[in-house]
Design a protein around this motif. Structure first.
Motif, PDB file in Angstrom:
ATOM      1  N   ALA A   1       0.856  -1.184   0.000  1.00  0.00           N
ATOM      2  CA  ALA A   1       0.000   0.000   0.000  1.00  0.00           C
ATOM      3  C   ALA A   1       0.893   1.236   0.000  1.00  0.00           C
ATOM      4  N   PHE A   2       0.543   2.200  -0.853  1.00  0.00           N
ATOM      5  CA  PHE A   2       1.361   3.406  -1.010  1.00  0.00           C
ATOM      6  C   PHE A   2       0.512   4.670  -0.855  1.00  0.00           C
TER       7      PHE A   2
ATOM      8  N   TYR B   1       2.066  -0.011   4.033  1.00  0.00           N
ATOM      9  CA  TYR B   1       2.156  -1.341   4.631  1.00  0.00           C
ATOM     10  C   TYR B   1       2.512  -2.379   3.572  1.00  0.00           C
ATOM     11  N   MET B   2       2.918  -3.562   4.055  1.00  0.00           N
ATOM     12  CA  MET B   2       3.157  -4.710   3.189  1.00  0.00           C
ATOM     13  C   MET B   2       2.558  -5.934   3.858  1.00  0.00           C
ATOM     14  N   VAL B   3       1.811  -6.711   3.090  1.00  0.00           N
ATOM     15  CA  VAL B   3       1.253  -7.965   3.603  1.00  0.00           C
ATOM     16  C   VAL B   3       1.733  -9.092   2.692  1.00  0.00           C
ATOM     17  N   ASP B   4       2.412 -10.060   3.273  1.00  0.00           N
ATOM     18  CA  ASP B   4       2.867 -11.246   2.547  1.00  0.00           C
ATOM     19  C   ASP B   4       1.974 -12.402   2.977  1.00  0.00           C
ATOM     20  N   HIS B   5       0.982 -12.731   2.154  1.00  0.00           N
ATOM     21  CA  HIS B   5       0.017 -13.753   2.536  1.00  0.00           C
ATOM     22  C   HIS B   5       0.640 -15.146   2.576  1.00  0.00           C
ATOM     23  N   GLN B   6       1.596 -15.392   1.716  1.00  0.00           N
ATOM     24  CA  GLN B   6       2.219 -16.708   1.680  1.00  0.00           C
ATOM     25  C   GLN B   6       2.992 -16.994   2.963  1.00  0.00           C
TER      26      GLN B   6
ATOM     27  N   GLU C   1       3.782  -5.933   7.735  1.00  0.00           N
ATOM     28  CA  GLU C   1       4.585  -4.810   8.195  1.00  0.00           C
ATOM     29  C   GLU C   1       3.789  -3.534   7.971  1.00  0.00           C
ATOM     30  N   ILE C   2       3.526  -2.820   9.047  1.00  0.00           N
ATOM     31  CA  ILE C   2       2.785  -1.556   8.982  1.00  0.00           C
ATOM     32  C   ILE C   2       3.774  -0.427   9.250  1.00  0.00           C
ATOM     33  N   TYR C   3       3.844   0.559   8.382  1.00  0.00           N
ATOM     34  CA  TYR C   3       4.859   1.606   8.483  1.00  0.00           C
ATOM     35  C   TYR C   3       4.256   2.920   8.999  1.00  0.00           C
TER      36      TYR C   3
END
Length: 225
Positions: free
Chosen positions: A145-146, A213-218, A223-225
């Motif tokens: 997300a940007f 944020y970044m979400v790695d579903h695998q 990570e929420i920034y």
């Protein structure tokens, strides 16, 4: 994304003169919460599980089981249904439909064709299916997300960086909701990126945009920034 492509086409309907117990049985057997009510094949209302619960609630405390069963067998659907129901044309988009359901605080509505014939129903569950399909969450990839400047080419710049790392983009969604003026929020879902390259990728992305944020579903990592 038209309603006709996402609605439930197997219409479970009930006649206006059927009993309340018939309605309860149909809702339960088909695991649904709302049914169109017809009179000589024409839509005249809808009946929901909430309507049926409301109709019997006032008597439930004073009647025994046999009396309550007798009551619901005598009350007609026409006595408990919602008249003049909200109807969704089958050529409406799912976005328009979601707005109508939200505005009217209802969980679903009958869908009609250009001749006014009931051809399906659309519910919150159907809209959830649309959301899952649009976002591509089923791929179990990654989502970034940007916060991006609202300028021509800003999304392409980010997308090109992701592709340079071998990322295959599944979906790109944008929103101005709660974004600073002159900016917009962008959500990009992708897969096929080597996890060993993630930190380097994030570094390059941060040079062009604010990473939210970044979400790695695998890997089930967030990570929420």
């Amino acid at each position: 994304m038209l309603v006709k492509n996402w609605m439930s086409k197997n219409v479970i309907a009930i006649d206006i003169n059927d009993s309340m117990s018939d309605a309860i049985k149909l809702l339960k057997e088909n695991d649904i919460k709302m049914m169109p009510v017809l009179k000589k094949g024409k839509l005249v209302g809808v009946v929901t599980d909430r309507d049926l619960k409301r109709a019997s609630a006032s008597d439930a405390t004073t009647l025994d089981v046999h009396e309550l069963l007798f009551l619901v067998s005598k009350i007609k659907v026409r006595d408990v249904m919602t008249k003049d129901p909200i109807m969704i044309p089958d050529d409406f988009t799912v976005e328009e439909t979601a707005e109508i359901l939200l505005k009217n605080k209802i969980s679903g509505a009958p869908v009609i064709d250009s001749e006014g014939k009931v051809v399906g129903t659309i519910t919150q569950t159907d809209l959830f299916r649309v959301l899952i399909a649009l976002t591509g969450v089923g791929t179990k990839g990654m989502q970034f997300a940007f916060l991006l400047e609202d300028t021509p080419g800003s999304i392409k710049t980010i997308a090109d960086i992701i592709r340079e790392y071998g990322g295959r983009i599944v979906s790109i969604l944008t929103s101005y909701e709660n974004a600073t003026e002159g900016y917009r929020k962008v959500y990009i879902r992708m897969y096929d990126i080597e996890r060993t390259e993630i930190e380097k990728l994030k570094g390059e992305l941060r040079e062009k945009a604010t990473l939210l944020y970044m979400v790695d579903h695998q890997k089930n990592k967030r990570e929420i920034y």
